[in-house]
Each structure stands twice: as C-alpha cells, then as structure tokens.
Design an enzyme around this catalytic site. Structure first.
Site, PDB file in Angstrom:
ATOM      1  N   GLU A   1       0.831  -1.209   0.000  1.00 21.84           N
ATOM      2  CA  GLU A   1       0.000   0.000   0.000  1.00 21.84           C
ATOM      3  C   GLU A   1       0.866   1.261   0.000  1.00 21.84           C
ATOM      4  OE1 GLU A   1      -3.875   1.651   2.507  1.00 21.84           O
ATOM      5  OE2 GLU A   1      -2.625   0.080   3.374  1.00 21.84           O
TER       6      GLU A   1
ATOM      7  N   LYS B   1      -9.123   3.474  -2.747  1.00 20.84           N
ATOM      8  CA  LYS B   1      -9.492   2.655  -1.586  1.00 20.84           C
ATOM      9  C   LYS B   1     -10.925   2.968  -1.169  1.00 20.84           C
ATOM     10  CE  LYS B   1      -7.465   1.071   2.807  1.00 20.84           C
ATOM     11  NZ  LYS B   1      -6.308   1.212   3.709  1.00 20.84           N
TER      12      LYS B   1
ATOM     13  N   CYS C   1      -5.612  -3.299   1.775  1.00 23.36           N
ATOM     14  CA  CYS C   1      -5.421  -3.458   3.225  1.00 23.36           C
ATOM     15  C   CYS C   1      -6.714  -3.651   4.013  1.00 23.36           C
ATOM     16  CB  CYS C   1      -4.603  -2.282   3.770  1.00 23.36           C
ATOM     17  SG  CYS C   1      -3.862  -2.645   5.391  1.00 23.36           S
TER      18      CYS C   1
ATOM     19  N   PRO D   1      21.488   2.401  29.603  1.00 22.93           N
ATOM     20  CA  PRO D   1      21.698   2.261  31.045  1.00 22.93           C
ATOM     21  C   PRO D   1      21.237   0.867  31.473  1.00 22.93           C
ATOM     22  CG  PRO D   1      20.565   4.326  30.507  1.00 22.93           C
ATOM     23  CD  PRO D   1      20.531   3.478  29.281  1.00 22.93           C
TER      24      PRO D   1
ATOM     25  N   SER E   1      20.686  -1.810  34.245  1.00 21.46           N
ATOM     26  CA  SER E   1      20.535  -1.818  35.713  1.00 21.46           C
ATOM     27  C   SER E   1      20.729  -3.195  36.333  1.00 21.46           C
ATOM     28  CB  SER E   1      19.135  -1.308  36.077  1.00 21.46           C
ATOM     29  OG  SER E   1      18.160  -2.257  35.673  1.00 21.46           O
TER      30      SER E   1
ATOM     31  N   ASP F   1      13.957  -5.527  32.629  1.00 22.19           N
ATOM     32  CA  ASP F   1      13.624  -4.662  31.498  1.00 22.19           C
ATOM     33  C   ASP F   1      14.851  -4.223  30.701  1.00 22.19           C
ATOM     34  OD1 ASP F   1      10.985  -4.897  32.204  1.00 22.19           O
ATOM     35  OD2 ASP F   1      10.945  -3.049  33.362  1.00 22.19           O
TER      36      ASP F   1
END
Length: 663
Positions: free
Chosen positions: A16, A85, A146, A326, A328, A332
């Site tokens: 698309e 569309k 789509c 960073p 830790s 996460d």
C-alpha cells in the site's frame, strides 16, 4: 519488478502507498508528495523493466480536488485503471480519514485526467478511475487495499461472485504480538468460502515512526497457503512468486451451489479489458505450487526479531554509530540489551547470506570500509555501550548481573557511581532552603522520600546522554550513540516511572511489551543465545533500587511500591484499552474473573487504586519515549491511546457506582 519479471511473473503487486511510503502522515497534505509520486510513476512507466508485466503500484492521487489512497495498475506504458481505496483504516494507529476520502461510488468508474508528465509517457489523456476489475484474455483480477480485507463486507465477496478469480491486496499492516495468524486466517478464509487466488503484499520495516510493518506476504488458493513470505528480516526487498492453475479455481467453484446461486443475482463490476494474458499457450506441463503449512513465530521469537529489525532500520536511517543503554541488572534493561544482541545476530546472518545493503550499512555505522560483521559479540562491542550507574542504594548483586550480561553479549561496558552528582544537587537545594530532605527509613516524609528517589533517576538520564555523546570520542571513534529506554508497557500504564529519568531516551524497543512477555523472552534468550547470566536476573525481584538498603539488602520492590502485581497490571491494561472499560465496567468484569481469589470489596479497592494511579500519572504519557508498538493495550499518548492527561482523579461518580454495587 525486475526480480518478479526475471522469475517469469506476468503480474506484480506491491504494498500500500509504496511509492511514497505508507508513513507520510501529514505530508500527504503537501502537493509535493503528490507531485513526486507522479514523477516516480513516470520513471516506472518508462522503464524497460515494467514492459510485458502488469504492474500494480500504490500512491496518493487527487481526483476532482479530493485525495484518494490508490492503486495505479499499468502495462506497457499504458495506465489500465486507477482504483481508489473504498474502506479506510481509522482505528488504533491508523488515521486514514485525516488524509484521504473513501471512494463511496460502488461499481462506478469516472474519467481521470492525467497530469502532463504522465500524458507525455503514456499518450493517454484520461484513464478509468473507480471501482472496477481487470479482464485479461484468460482471467479476471480484482483489487482490495489493506483494511478492505478486514471489513465485514469485503469487496472480494461480491467480486468473487461476479467471476473475479484473482484477488490482490496491497497492505500497510504493522506488527502486533500474536496478530500474524489473524491476517493469514482472513486471506485463507476469503478463498475457502468463495474459491479463488489471493495475493497479499505488505510493507516491511520501520517507516519513520513507532510501527514496524511485518511483511508476511502470501499467496493463497482455495483456502490453502501456497507461498509464505518472512515476517521479520533485514532484506529491503522480498519477492514471492507462484504458478497456479486457474482451472483449480473453476473446478472448486463449480460444485458450490450456494455460491453459484448468489452469483446469479450479483450486480456486475465494470470490466477494464486488457489485451494481455497471464498464462501462456504452452504451459500445460508447468509445475504449480502446492499447499504449505504456515509457520508462525512464537511471541518470544516475535519480541526477539521485530524490535531488533526496527532498531536496525532506526540506526541506519539516523546515521548514528550505535546505541547506549543504562543497564541496571533488572529484567527490562536486560531484555533491551538482548534485543540489541539479537539485532547483531540478524546483521551477521544477513551479511553471511550475501545481503550487500546490510554490509554497506554496517560499514557506514562502524566507519570502516573493509569491515565484515561475522561474530555478533564482536559487532556488539563496536556499536553497543552499556552503562551501570551505581548509587549508595544499589546492591552488589545488580552490579554483578549487569557486568556478566555485558560480557556475554560483548557490549562495551562502563561502571560509574552517581553519588557525587546526587549529593551536589541535593546540596544546592539544602544551601538555598536551609532544609535537608531525608529518606522515610531515616524519618523523612513521603514527599522527601520521593524527591530523593527522583533526583537519582534524573541524574542517570543526564549522564546517559553525556556518555552517549562522548563515549566514542574517548575511544578515538567517530559519531554519537542513540540512548535506549527500557520501561515496559505496564509501568507506563501505571505511571511507575520518574518523568525525565532513564525512561526518557531516544527510542524504547520494549515500551509496548508487558512484563510477563518480557520474562518469557528472557527465558527464550537463556535457551537460544546461551546467556546464562540471565538466570539470576530472572529470579531476582524487580526493584528500582532508589531507597536505602537495609543491612546491605533490598528494602524496595516494584510490586510493593505500585500496590499491584505486574500480572494484575496486564489485566487492567487489556480491560481499559481493548475492552474499552471505565472504572465501573472494569469492576463488573473483574468480580467474575477474580471471584475465586478476591471478594467484591477487594476488587473494588484494586480497581479504584489502579484508576487513581493511572489518572494521577497520565501526564507522563505525553513525554513518553517513542516505543516500538507491540501491544493493543499500549498507553502511547502520541497517536494510539488518546486521552486527557489532567483528570479528576477522585472519579467521584464512577467510584460511587462501584460502591453501590459492592454494598
């Protein structure tokens, strides 16, 4: 188009709005976008590569001062049809009604006056524009775009009844965890009920925002998949081809009496006649493609591959020299590190498989024209810097976990201590006010306690950006680094983060992923990448480590701080966004879902606490780092989850309704 033609294809479909790219957003308002799209179309029409193959491309077109999302179908320097569309996508991340108008004239065709740059190539003044199908010498083709596949009244239903045998779908469909099977089921069911051949092409990669378009191009016949494209890869171009027998469609439909009865009543589509055949007169012995079993990725594989491919696209387009994270020592940030490591694996694999574009991009990123990435750990060390930022409240355990993970993935690892900076900031405050805030374990109030935690968190963000700008300079290498954030979707929803701390970064690959999915992903990495250091990270309780240790041990955990578990947060998130539940509806649903574990009064208390915390912290979503979109309950305020950020946090009417039901 060249690849499709070289493999003997007679019809080629692309995704698309492929000429300009689906993600142009408000650039669709600019006449330049329309102009440049037509300029590209002119180049395509002129190219020898597009001769003797029907080409179906996507671009915006303005017809009678109205902008449409269109397919432009052409053959041998002649435009056959411009098909606008009909059903626009306007939910979740999609905003097509903002830029386009749907074509509401069913089975109606008008004349479209071509711009001069196209007239000069095609010799045509006007071409058909509207809801029509193509009739070649041997078959009939109809286009869907789509969202039309997902609509309850998809065009392929009536087109199939009217004798269309080949359906095409050009998509701009983005990745969401566990979504791919839905797309596959829709395509296969479309041809199972009505017979026919269905071809789907989809965008692939990052198109400049939070979404990753996840390919999965496919070709299906009579309810069976015959060709499957990849969902995640670093290849910019992937071409699927199939040879299929039109007689299989005709014989499949012949015995479907209910279909044939409906077909006898259907209103006919306008047909654009095309003096061209998709088949050859001597192809009787040509082998056809056989049905295959679609292989779906597990959610853990999706997390491993989707954000990794998105990060690679972001890195090469931003022209930076790598990432800084960073680290830790918690789940996460470790999951984020693993996604970067997975990206390094994908790069090495692509280069090994001969992908010249990936090799060229890798050389630009590391600034070495002779470099060949072969070992993921070695490549990781060049482009990935991890940084453990200790304070007096950090434990030795998390420090060791971060260091060991960095060693196993190969990142350039920095250990630093932020206490000097924290004391300096708090010292300025004390000097100005004459007051010294204390943690609650030393007799301070909750306000003091929170402020002291926030200072540590924000110092880390400042240091992350400083090291991202200058780490490579200290190593004698050019360029800067993108800072990666690592707050998950549940923490964002609850607001369990400091505004402008390390959750503030350039991009966040896990910001749309839940804690429970990240834990499963960590387990996957232990098994698939042999990252044994992740075992201790998995078993440790999640903690921010912002309050003082007691006898050298943690006194603070995330779930105790939040007043809810991560599992509960996932439930709240799905009910709030996907089930569209306010406080009262959520309470009504949860008294049944949790009836075995909580009384109605306990459920009421939990729901009220969640909505209080959610509304108090909603303002943080306005500054949330752009994150990879992976979940349909994402609280991303930019485009996906549009809500106020200044609430009446007492929810007085809603909570009274809950209390009435409890009583």
């Amino acid at each position: 188009i060249e690849i499709a033609k070289s493999k003997g294809a007679r019809y080629r479909l692309g995704p698309e709005l492929e000429i300009c790219g689906y993600g142009c957003s408000d650039h669709y308002y600019e006449s330049d976008t329309l102009l440049h799209s037509f300029q590209v179309l002119a180049k395509l029409l002129e190219s020898p590569a597009t001769q003797d193959i029907i080409c179906d491309v996507g671009m915006p077109v303005m017809h009678r001062n109205v902008r449409y999302n269109c397919r432009v179908i052409f053959l041998n320097k002649k435009i056959l049809l411009i098909r606008p569309k009909i059903t626009l996508a306007n939910a979740g991340n999609y905003r097509e009604f903002r830029w386009f108008t749907p074509w509401n004239k069913a089975r109606h065709v008008e004349e479209y006056f071509l711009p001069r740059i196209i007239q000069e190539v095609t010799g045509q003044e006007t071409v058909p524009f509207g809801d029509a199908v193509l009739a070649t010498k041997d078959t009939c083709l109809g286009a869907e775009i789509c969202e039309e596949l997902w609509a309850p009244n998809s065009p392929h239903i009536e087109m199939g009844l009217d004798g269309v045998e080949i359906f095409t779908n050009s998509s701009g469909s983005h990745h969401v965890l566990r979504k791919a099977h839905t797309r596959v089921d829709l395509v296969n069911s479309a041809t199972a009920k009505n017979g026919g051949i269905y071809i789907l092409a989809n965008q692939k990669g990052c198109d400049g925002d939070r979404l990753y378009y996840d390919g999965c191009a496919m070709i299906s016949v009579n309810g069976d998949t015959v060709v499957q494209g990849s969902q995640f890869s670093l290849d910019d171009v992937e071409v699927l081809v199939a040879t299929l027998d039109l007689e299989d469609v005709r014989s499949y439909r012949a015995e479907m009496s209910s279909r044939n009865l409906a077909a006898s009543k259907v209103s006919p589509y306008p047909r654009v006649k095309v003096n061209f055949a998709l088949s050859c007169s001597d192809d009787v012995a040509a082998p056809t493609c056989m049905p295959i079993q679609w292989r779906h990725h597990s959610p853990e594989e999706e997390i491993c591959l989707g954000p990794a491919c998105w990060l690679w696209d972001y890195l090469r387009r931003s022209k930076q020299a790598g990432f800084l994270l960073p680290l830790s020592g918690g789940i996460d940030s470790s999951a984020t590190a693993c996604i970067v490591y997975s990206m390094c694996h994908q790069v090495c694999l692509a280069v090994k498989n001969g992908n010249a574009e990936v090799l060229a991009d890798a050389r630009k990123i590391v600034n070495d024209e002779t470099y060949v990435p072969e070992d993921p750990r070695e490549f990781c060390r060049r482009i990935f810097t991890t940084c453990y930022m200790a304070s007096e409240n950090s434990s030795q355990d998390t420090c060791n976990r971060a260091k060991l993970l960095a060693e196993q993935i190969g990142s350039y690892h920095i250990n630093l201590n932020i206490d000097v900076a924290v004391k300096a900031i708090v010292g300025i405050f004390s000097m100005v006010t004459g007051r010294s805030p204390r943690f609650s374990v030393y007799g301070g109030s909750s306000r003091e306690n929170l402020a002291l935690q926030n200072v540590q968190a924000r110092i880390r963000m400042v240091l992350a950006y400083l090291f991202a700008q200058l780490t490579l300079w200290t190593r004698g290498m050019p360029g800067g680094l993108l800072v990666l954030g690592s707050s998950n979707v549940d923490e964002s929803l609850r607001g369990y983060l400091t505004k402008y701390d390390c959750s503030s970064a350039d991009i966040n690959p896990i910001g749309g992923i839940s804690k429970s999915d990240l834990k499963n992903f960590i387990q996957y990495c232990i098994e698939n990448f042999q990252l044994t250091s992740l075992r201790s990270i998995m078993s440790a309780p999640p903690t921010a480590e912002l309050e003082p240790l007691v006898d050298g041990q943690l006194s603070q955990t995330d779930e105790a701080d939040m007043g809810m578990t991560y599992a509960e947060l996932s439930v709240y998130g799905k009910l709030r966004k996907i089930a569209k539940a306010g406080p009262y509806s959520m309470f009504c649903k949860l008294i049944n879902i949790w009836k075995e574990i909580s009384t109605p009064r306990e459920v009421a208390s939990k729901v009220k606490h969640f909505f209080r915390m959610y509304s108090v912290n909603r303002h943080k979503m306005t500054t949330l780092t752009p994150a990879y979109h992976a979940e349909n309950y994402s609280p991303d305020d930019n485009r996906f989850d549009l809500r106020p950020f200044l609430y009446n946090t007492t929810w007085s009417w809603q909570f009274r309704c809950i209390d009435k039901q409890v009583n």
